[in-house]
Design a protein around this motif. Structure first.
Motif, mmCIF file in Angstrom:
data_model
loop_
_atom_site.group_PDB
_atom_site.id
_atom_site.type_symbol
_atom_site.label_atom_id
_atom_site.label_comp_id
_atom_site.label_asym_id
_atom_site.label_seq_id
_atom_site.Cartn_x
_atom_site.Cartn_y
_atom_site.Cartn_z
ATOM 1 N N UNK A 191 0.830 -1.198 0.000
ATOM 2 C CA UNK A 191 0.000 0.000 0.000
ATOM 3 C C UNK A 191 0.866 1.250 0.000
ATOM 4 N N UNK A 192 2.062 1.161 0.542
ATOM 5 C CA UNK A 192 2.983 2.301 0.583
ATOM 6 C C UNK A 192 3.517 2.695 -0.777
ATOM 7 N N UNK A 193 3.315 1.855 -1.790
ATOM 8 C CA UNK A 193 3.747 2.178 -3.147
ATOM 9 C C UNK A 193 2.851 3.244 -3.767
ATOM 10 N N UNK A 194 1.644 3.382 -3.255
ATOM 11 C CA UNK A 194 0.684 4.363 -3.757
ATOM 12 C C UNK A 194 1.316 5.756 -3.726
ATOM 13 N N UNK A 195 1.290 6.499 -4.856
ATOM 14 C CA UNK A 195 1.925 7.831 -4.894
ATOM 15 C C UNK A 195 1.396 8.780 -3.818
ATOM 16 N N UNK A 196 0.114 8.706 -3.520
ATOM 17 C CA UNK A 196 -0.444 9.584 -2.485
ATOM 18 C C UNK A 196 0.194 9.282 -1.136
ATOM 19 N N UNK A 197 0.433 7.994 -0.854
ATOM 20 C CA UNK A 197 1.061 7.630 0.410
ATOM 21 C C UNK A 197 2.536 8.010 0.431
#
Length: 130
Positions: free
Chosen positions: A64-70
């Protein structure tokens, strides 16, 4: 350490929010499990009997940390405006340990060290209260 297949089986049977895992390639899943194992052993050096559940929850958190927003959130970015080229920062960042993992295992070794240091500073040596 469980295999990515074992982790995937646990996720499929137990986790509703599995979108990050489902979208990831086989290679990314394998890397997420290895990264979860490496991070968990670093954060909890006195524990070596992690369950598949722990690995699964942390591996999904890593993906989930790969998400650009994160990624922006990790760098304390609150808002980004493209036309005005402004960036607003906030306090805090995304925790590195998955919340469910932290709830099961407690604080990391680094956090315990900080708390122990604070407690040590509060101790009184010598003397007697009357």
């Amino acid at each position: 350490m469980p295999t990515p297949q074992e982790v995937g089986d646990w996720i499929a049977s137990n986790l509703l929010d599995s979108e990050a895992w489902d979208k990831a390639t086989e290679q990314k899943r394998a890397v997420a499990v290895v990264q979860a194992a490496r991070n968990l052993s670093r954060w909890y050096p006195n524990k070596n009997d992690f369950s598949v559940e722990i690995f699964a929850l942390q591996a999904v958190w890593e993906l989930q940390g790969i998400d650009p927003a994160l990624k922006y959130q990790k760098h304390n970015v609150k808002t980004v405006t493209d036309t005005g080229e402004s960036v607003t920062y906030k306090d805090g960042e995304r925790p590195i340990v998955a919340p469910d993992v932290r709830a099961m295992l407690g604080p990391t070794a680094d956090e315990l060290t900080e708390k122990e240091a604070e407690q040590e500073a509060l101790r009184q040596f010598g003397g007697v209260l009357v």
